[in-house]
Design an enzyme around this catalytic site. Structure first.
Site, mmCIF file in Angstrom:
data_model
loop_
_atom_site.group_PDB
_atom_site.id
_atom_site.type_symbol
_atom_site.label_atom_id
_atom_site.label_comp_id
_atom_site.label_asym_id
_atom_site.label_seq_id
_atom_site.Cartn_x
_atom_site.Cartn_y
_atom_site.Cartn_z
ATOM 1 N N ASN A 150 67.786 -6.992 25.727
ATOM 2 C CA ASN A 150 67.512 -8.403 25.982
ATOM 3 C C ASN A 150 68.812 -9.076 26.439
ATOM 4 O O ASN A 150 69.717 -9.280 25.630
ATOM 5 C CB ASN A 150 66.975 -9.054 24.702
ATOM 6 C CG ASN A 150 66.637 -10.522 24.889
ATOM 7 O OD1 ASN A 150 66.974 -11.133 25.904
ATOM 8 N ND2 ASN A 150 65.974 -11.095 23.897
ATOM 9 N N HIS A 200 60.479 -11.934 31.128
ATOM 10 C CA HIS A 200 61.677 -11.847 30.287
ATOM 11 C C HIS A 200 61.616 -10.521 29.529
ATOM 12 O O HIS A 200 60.561 -10.114 29.058
ATOM 13 C CB HIS A 200 61.702 -13.021 29.313
ATOM 14 C CG HIS A 200 62.815 -12.944 28.317
ATOM 15 N ND1 HIS A 200 64.098 -12.619 28.676
ATOM 16 C CD2 HIS A 200 62.832 -13.133 26.968
ATOM 17 C CE1 HIS A 200 64.870 -12.614 27.589
ATOM 18 N NE2 HIS A 200 64.125 -12.919 26.546
ATOM 19 N N CYS A 214 67.079 -17.851 26.231
ATOM 20 C CA CYS A 214 66.526 -16.793 27.086
ATOM 21 C C CYS A 214 65.748 -17.343 28.280
ATOM 22 O O CYS A 214 65.499 -16.620 29.249
ATOM 23 C CB CYS A 214 65.621 -15.876 26.273
ATOM 24 S SG CYS A 214 66.519 -14.976 25.017
#
Ligand code: UT7
Length: 324
Positions: free
Chosen positions: A281, A251, A114
């Site tokens: 996500n 994020h 990520c």
């Protein structure tokens, strides 16, 4: 004279197909209420059969190059942050390079889960500062839904697909003030995909390992702590204070993690770019997608101070402090 990187243009690439929480209720034991209250997610974009990470990266790249007024022949370097490449090799950056007609320039992928976009951005910034590149395309692109176990409610409700891109250009004015990267390979088991090349495929167990494994609650705690320290680190390194920040572009894993970082920075949620409700996500795609939305909506203005941050599998985490 010192050289810095400036963001010349941004772009997004999202699949058209949308999967809502209500859609998920049809095939996994979950509820819209649980997903929304625990994560902030309402829907996510998902690729369809045949659609790949490079397809999304290409859309984002073309939009960013148009916004920057940069043609493919001007690119010195392409870096793609991804954990879900089209192929094991060539890299998605090489596939993307050929698609956009930038053949000849350097191109490679960065795998930092990520945190992939922040890591790719940092590498690109260092190439520019060192005088080794003038114009760089940086992409965060993922199709995480390709490696989800759709019967595992602990993970399948969390992720979506998408790509974001920026074009960086060398400039005498900053630009990217600093980037800060960290990793801790000791926490591998808390968030990983057990499939690999050299550990060996297990074809007899169909899709046996093709899945994201996560101890969500543990990851949550580590993420909040790591992000607290990395945002402090970025401000300290530049002699800036929380009050100097105009926007937090985090994020997008979980709204509660985002809110915790905003509290740490004493920022109102009006100063935080949130896309997690729409995108879920998207791993390395999430920060550049949020940045592009912030720019195109007119929220982020030239001259403002932006703090980008991410946390992901590895563990990896990092930040970028940017005078936009
Ligand atoms: O981007 C990379 C980094 N990743 C992250 O940052 C993710 C970090 N973690 C998280 O976002 C959260 O930990 C989750 C959203 C994954 C989970 O939220 P939580 O508040 O930590 O919940 P939990 O894992 O403690 O689970 C609570 C309960 C459990 O039931 P019991 O054991 O309390 O009866 C789970 O079985 O919620 C249950 N549960 C679900 N229920 C309905 C787990 N997933 C679901 C689901 N629908 N999809």
């Amino acid at each position: 004279m010192a050289v810095f990187s400036r963001i010349a243009g941004t772009g997004s690439g999202l699949p058209e197909k949308i999967l809502t929480n209500k859609d998920l209720e049809q095939f996994v034991e979950t509820t819209d209420e649980w997903i929304a209250s625990r994560t902030g997610i309402r829907q996510r974009h998902v690729v369809v059969e045949g659609e790949t990470t490079c397809d999304l990266a290409e859309r984002a790249a073309i939009a960013a190059m148009q916004a920057a007024g940069v043609t493919a022949s001007e690119l010195d370097l392409i870096i793609v942050g991804t954990t879900t490449p089209d192929l094991i090799f060539p890299s998605t950056a090489c596939l993307l390079q050929h698609r956009i007609g930038a053949n000849g320039c350097a191109a490679f992928d960065v795998n930092a889960a990520c945190s992939g976009f922040i890591f790719a951005l940092s590498v690109a910034d260092n190439f520019i500062r060192a005088g080794n590149a003038k114009t760089v395309l940086v992409v965060g692109a993922e199709t995480l839904t390709r490696m989800l176990d759709w019967s595992d409610r602990n993970t399948c409700v969390l992720f979506g697909d998408g790509a974001g891109a920026v074009v960086l250009k060398a400039d005498t004015q900053a630009g990217i003030l600093s980037t800060h990267l960290h990793a801790d390979g000791g926490k591998k088991e808390l968030l990983y995909n057990p499939v690999g090349v050299s550990v060996g495929f297990k074809p007899e167990e169909k899709n046996a390992g093709v899945r994201v494994l996560m101890s969500g609650n543990e990851v949550f705690k580590h993420a909040v702590k790591a992000l607290d320290s990395v945002v402090d680190e970025a401000l300290e390194a530049n002699g800036l204070s929380k009050a100097d920040l105009d926007w937090l572009i985090p994020h997008q894993a979980n709204l509660r993690i985002i809110e915790a970082t905003a509290r740490r920075l004493e920022m109102s949620m009006d100063q935080v770019i949130v896309t997690v409700h729409k995108h879920g996500n998207t791993s390395a795609g999430s920060v550049p997608l949020a940045l592009d939305e912030a720019v195109r909506s007119g929220k982020v203005q030239r001259g403002q101070l932006l703090l980008l941050e991410a946390f992901g599998g590895g563990f990896t985490w990092g930040s970028a402090l940017i005078r936009y």
